[in-house]
Design an enzyme around this catalytic site. Structure first.
Site, mmCIF file in Angstrom:
data_model
loop_
_atom_site.group_PDB
_atom_site.id
_atom_site.type_symbol
_atom_site.label_atom_id
_atom_site.label_comp_id
_atom_site.label_asym_id
_atom_site.label_seq_id
_atom_site.Cartn_x
_atom_site.Cartn_y
_atom_site.Cartn_z
ATOM 1 N N CYS A 15 0.837 -1.183 0.000
ATOM 2 C CA CYS A 15 0.000 0.000 0.000
ATOM 3 C C CYS A 15 0.876 1.239 0.000
ATOM 4 C CB CYS A 15 -0.822 0.040 1.283
ATOM 5 S SG CYS A 15 -1.402 -1.550 1.794
ATOM 6 N N ARG A 42 0.819 2.435 -5.909
ATOM 7 C CA ARG A 42 1.152 1.333 -5.006
ATOM 8 C C ARG A 42 -0.052 0.458 -4.691
ATOM 9 N NH1 ARG A 42 6.097 2.373 -2.493
ATOM 10 N NH2 ARG A 42 5.636 0.908 -0.832
ATOM 11 N N TRP A 92 -3.831 -2.112 -1.545
ATOM 12 C CA TRP A 92 -3.883 -3.134 -2.592
ATOM 13 C C TRP A 92 -3.916 -4.485 -1.912
ATOM 14 C CZ3 TRP A 92 -0.588 -7.121 -4.321
ATOM 15 C CH2 TRP A 92 -0.886 -7.615 -5.586
ATOM 16 N N ASN A 118 1.704 -0.323 6.054
ATOM 17 C CA ASN A 118 2.064 -1.038 4.826
ATOM 18 C C ASN A 118 2.944 -2.197 5.238
ATOM 19 O OD1 ASN A 118 2.859 -1.853 2.253
ATOM 20 N ND2 ASN A 118 4.508 -0.345 2.163
ATOM 21 N N GLY A 119 2.512 -3.427 4.933
ATOM 22 C CA GLY A 119 3.311 -4.601 5.282
ATOM 23 C C GLY A 119 2.445 -5.696 5.850
ATOM 24 N N GLU A 487 9.576 -9.622 -22.541
ATOM 25 C CA GLU A 487 9.202 -8.311 -22.002
ATOM 26 C C GLU A 487 7.990 -7.745 -22.757
ATOM 27 O OE1 GLU A 487 9.518 -6.764 -19.462
ATOM 28 O OE2 GLU A 487 9.106 -4.673 -19.904
ATOM 29 N N LYS A 491 4.271 -6.823 -21.172
ATOM 30 C CA LYS A 491 3.615 -5.510 -21.309
ATOM 31 C C LYS A 491 2.187 -5.693 -21.831
ATOM 32 C CE LYS A 491 5.632 -3.659 -19.392
ATOM 33 N NZ LYS A 491 6.891 -3.992 -18.804
ATOM 34 N N GLU A 494 -0.165 -7.410 -19.159
ATOM 35 C CA GLU A 494 -0.482 -6.718 -17.903
ATOM 36 C C GLU A 494 -1.366 -5.486 -18.099
ATOM 37 O OE1 GLU A 494 2.752 -5.186 -15.497
ATOM 38 O OE2 GLU A 494 3.901 -4.661 -17.268
ATOM 39 N N HIS A 510 7.387 -27.624 -30.762
ATOM 40 C CA HIS A 510 7.416 -28.528 -29.607
ATOM 41 C C HIS A 510 6.160 -28.364 -28.748
ATOM 42 C CE1 HIS A 510 11.478 -29.715 -30.637
ATOM 43 N NE2 HIS A 510 11.733 -28.433 -30.877
ATOM 44 N N LYS A 608 2.581 -1.139 -8.315
ATOM 45 C CA LYS A 608 3.890 -0.767 -8.854
ATOM 46 C C LYS A 608 5.031 -1.431 -8.073
ATOM 47 C CE LYS A 608 6.616 1.639 -11.550
ATOM 48 N NZ LYS A 608 6.718 1.145 -12.932
HETATM 49 O O1 M6R Z 1 10.662 -2.427 -8.883
HETATM 50 P P1 M6R Z 1 11.085 -3.688 -9.547
HETATM 51 O O2 M6R Z 1 11.855 -3.491 -10.786
HETATM 52 O O3 M6R Z 1 11.806 -4.610 -8.610
HETATM 53 O O4 M6R Z 1 9.736 -4.425 -9.962
HETATM 54 C C1 M6R Z 1 9.742 -5.723 -10.480
HETATM 55 C C2 M6R Z 1 8.395 -6.087 -11.040
HETATM 56 O O5 M6R Z 1 7.417 -6.055 -10.060
HETATM 57 C C3 M6R Z 1 7.970 -5.165 -12.194
HETATM 58 O O6 M6R Z 1 8.916 -5.149 -13.217
HETATM 59 C C4 M6R Z 1 6.615 -5.619 -12.761
HETATM 60 O O7 M6R Z 1 6.741 -6.861 -13.390
HETATM 61 C C5 M6R Z 1 6.056 -4.565 -13.712
HETATM 62 N N1 M6R Z 1 4.639 -4.503 -13.546
HETATM 63 C C6 M6R Z 1 6.339 -4.879 -15.143
HETATM 64 O O8 M6R Z 1 5.795 -3.940 -16.008
#
Ligand code: M6R
Length: 613
Positions: A15, A42, A92, A118-119, A487, A491, A494, A510, A608
């Site tokens: 959070c 967050r 979250w 948060n935690g 990657e 993108k 997500e 395969h 994030k």
């Molecule tokens: O802050 P970080 O780079 O450690 O975050 C890692 C992942 O949580 C982050 O890259 C996540 O996969 C993103 N949503 C990708 O777009």
């Protein structure tokens, strides 16, 4: 590690938390809302506020499920109330539905203490049972609520709030950043920090404690990053910090943030994701200049030179940057490295020792999986090199060498500019290892990205219109192209929620090709060396033969290869290829999300910064 049943499923949360205390008579609630909104990346499934009402002197709590704007509007928080001190939370939930009762802040029985957290409190069940036996009444199922009742209980033992917090730090197990509001001290906010991030900003008329820099920057550029085990309080113009009962002189630890408010605003773009894709040329250039003059680069090279094994770790996009590094290290420095997903660290860390090096990649520098992997390697004596975008965040702080990307704040949940800047820093490291290397070439990265975006934006828009109703997409490549495909697929999935799957193109036969039927879109990423061109061409033909819609995004070597849709970039080397290819995949993901009616900045079920395992 605490037994599983000790952690609340309902409350495995990450959070954003913030607290503000002001010296003047102005109502801080509009500012509190603004600061909280800066943390919305967050988490955004519920939000809440607690403040001492200027009229009654009592704590008022307003909270509910929904995004911050929705909750603020629903209860008329800014119009109906006035306060000089308050705390706020955006939540979250990873398990269980978000609900009003579980939203923060939580209060004690007497309604004189309110907290945001948060935690995770690992021993909350045991604490809750003990506190309930003493007569405390719990209203929510959360682990967080025990903190409010615990402080109430400790205050009853003749402590003042600081004393109660001191004791609580020895009782609470788990990870926590907590801000405490109390009617006993209406001109102070107390805080405690273990594992979860917490920072403080102090200005003469108002002080702030928050989870991250974008929130603080509204008030001041001078920021104190709190360390694990620290607690204390803020007042207008002042912070007091203790650790284990001893006062800490934190004044030397304040540092100046170079990010500006406009860096964290949308600057006319409809979404942060688009803004962040478009500002990549600047981010790349600044990262290039920064890394060129960074003595840490040489220290990192020395560590790697002496290392027996180089391990590389990260999560999500950062892991994908690690894969690119693995490619370049082998190809240009002749060094095989072992890249693994951070949450899988236990498979590898047992074999690690003091002769080894771990490269921990994390945009936020706070991802708990990466931090845990780092700690596990350190415990076995390995040296750690961090690559992060956030100066002095937990991962660089605990590393031997810190390399920074200079991407500026990334607010969109999808990592975009931080991926390419990570790749640049990692390429610079490889370049440095190979002596003269290709560092000068990296000075072109920003131009390559700018050209690619300018030239192919319209094409990508058109492509997105063809694809946005599809439910599945394959993204395929070979070598470096496969790593970029991972990657690209991340993108797309997500932000647009299209099922996008990436794998090395040679794997098609395969198994995965079984899913392909007429109209199934397959994106091919064509990268050097030239030996791969024929192979990719054959893979495209195989897919076409099954009726797939084929899309090729390739370097110069691929100009004669046929596909239904084709982008040929004006680069022909594997160092600059990512800077031409990745922005287009990011842009495609963005357009797909928007065409499907989704908010790319706040994808469902994601946050994030992932600070829970
Ligand atoms: O802050 P970080 O780079 O450690 O975050 C890692 C992942 O949580 C982050 O890259 C996540 O996969 C993103 N949503 C990708 O777009």
């Amino acid at each position: 590690m605490a037994p599983r049943q000790e952690t609340s499923l309902e409350n495995q949360i990450m959070c954003g938390i913030v607290g503000l205390v002001s010296a003047g008579n102005d109502n801080i609630l509009p500012l509190l809302v603004k600061c909280l909104k800066r943390l919305e990346y967050r988490g955004y499934d519920s939000a809440g506020f607690a403040f001492i009402d200027s009229d009654s002197g009592r704590i008022i709590v307003v909270k509910d499920r929904g995004k911050i704007d929705e909750v603020v509007a629903r209860y008329g928080i800014v119009e109906r109330y006035a306060a000089r001190v308050g705390i706020a939370h955006t939540r979250w939930a990873t398990h269980g539905p978000p609900s009003k009762v579980n939203a923060h802040p939580h209060v004690d029985c007497g309604g004189t203490i309110a907290i945001v957290h948060n935690g995770i409190i690992n021993n909350y069940l045991e604490l809750r049972r003990k506190l309930a036996e003493k007569g405390h009444k719990f209203r929510s199922d959360t682990d967080t609520e025990v903190i409010a009742h615990l402080l109430e209980d400790l205050l009853d033992e003749n402590s003042d709030m600081l004393g109660a917090i001191r004791k609580a730090m020895n009782i609470l197990r788990g990870s926590y950043a907590v801000v405490v509001l109390s009617t006993r001290d209406p001109s102070r906010l107390y805080f405690m920090k273990r594992v979860s991030p917490l920072i403080v900003g102090v200005a003469p008329s108002v002080s702030i404690v928050a989870s991250d820099i974008p929130s603080i920057i509204e008030i001041t550029r001078r920021v104190l990053v709190l360390h694990d085990g620290e607690y204390g309080f803020i007042e207008p113009g002042r912070v007091y910090v203790e650790h284990d009962g001893r006062p800490i002189d934190a004044s030397q630890r304040f540092r100046t943030i170079t990010w500006s408010v406009s860096d964290i605003e949308k600057a006319g773009y409809p979404h942060y994701m688009l803004k962040e894709i478009m500002e990549q040329p600047r981010a790349l250039y600044e990262t290039y200049l920064g890394v060129l003059s960074d003595p840490a680069l040489h220290k990192a090279v020395d560590l790697i030179d002496e290392a027996r094994t180089v391990f590389v770790t990260g999560a999500g996009t950062s892991f994908h940057a690690g894969l690119a590094f693995q490619y370049y290290m082998y190809r240009y420095a002749g060094r095989p490295v072992l890249t693994f997903i951070a949450s899988e660290f236990y498979v590898y860390s047992n074999a690690a020792g003091q002769d080894d090096v771990l490269i921990a990649i994390s945009q936020s520098g706070e991802t708990i999986d990466t931090l845990t992997a780092l700690r596990s390697f350190k415990q076995r004596g390995a040296r750690v090199i961090a690559v992060s975008n956030v100066v002095e965040s937990a991962i660089p702080r605990e590393s031997d060498v810190k390399l920074y990307t200079r991407a500026g704040p990334e607010i969109g949940v999808a990592a975009t500019k931080t991926y390419l800047t990570q790749v640049l820093v990692l390429q610079a490291l490889v370049s440095q290892m190979t002596g003269d290397g290709f560092i000068k070439l990296l000075g072109d990265a920003h131009r390559v990205t700018a050209r690619s975006l300018a030239k192919f934006q319209v094409f990508i828009d058109r492509l997105a219109r063809k694809l946005y109703r599809k439910e599945h997409i394959y993204v395929l490549g070979r070598g470096l192209g496969a790593f970029m495909a991972y990657e690209g697929a991340l993108k797309i999935k997500e932000v647009s929620y299209i099922h996008a799957e990436a794998y090395p193109a040679g794997e098609s036969k395969h198994g995965p090709i079984a899913l392909v039927e007429p109209g199934f879109p397959v994106i091919f990423i064509g990268t050097p060396p030239s030996e791969l061109v024929e192979k990719i061409a054959a893979n495209i033909e195989e897919m076409s033969a099954r009726g797939a819609v084929t899309i090729l995004i390739g370097t110069q070597q691929y100009r004669d290869v046929d596909a239904d849709y084709k982008i040929i970039l004006d680069v022909d080397d594997d160092i600059l290829a990512p800077y031409a290819i990745m922005p287009l995949l990011q842009l495609l993901a963005y357009r797909l999300a928007v065409l499907r009616g989704y908010d790319p900045d706040k994808p469902r079920n994601l946050a994030k910064t992932v600070t829970v395992e």
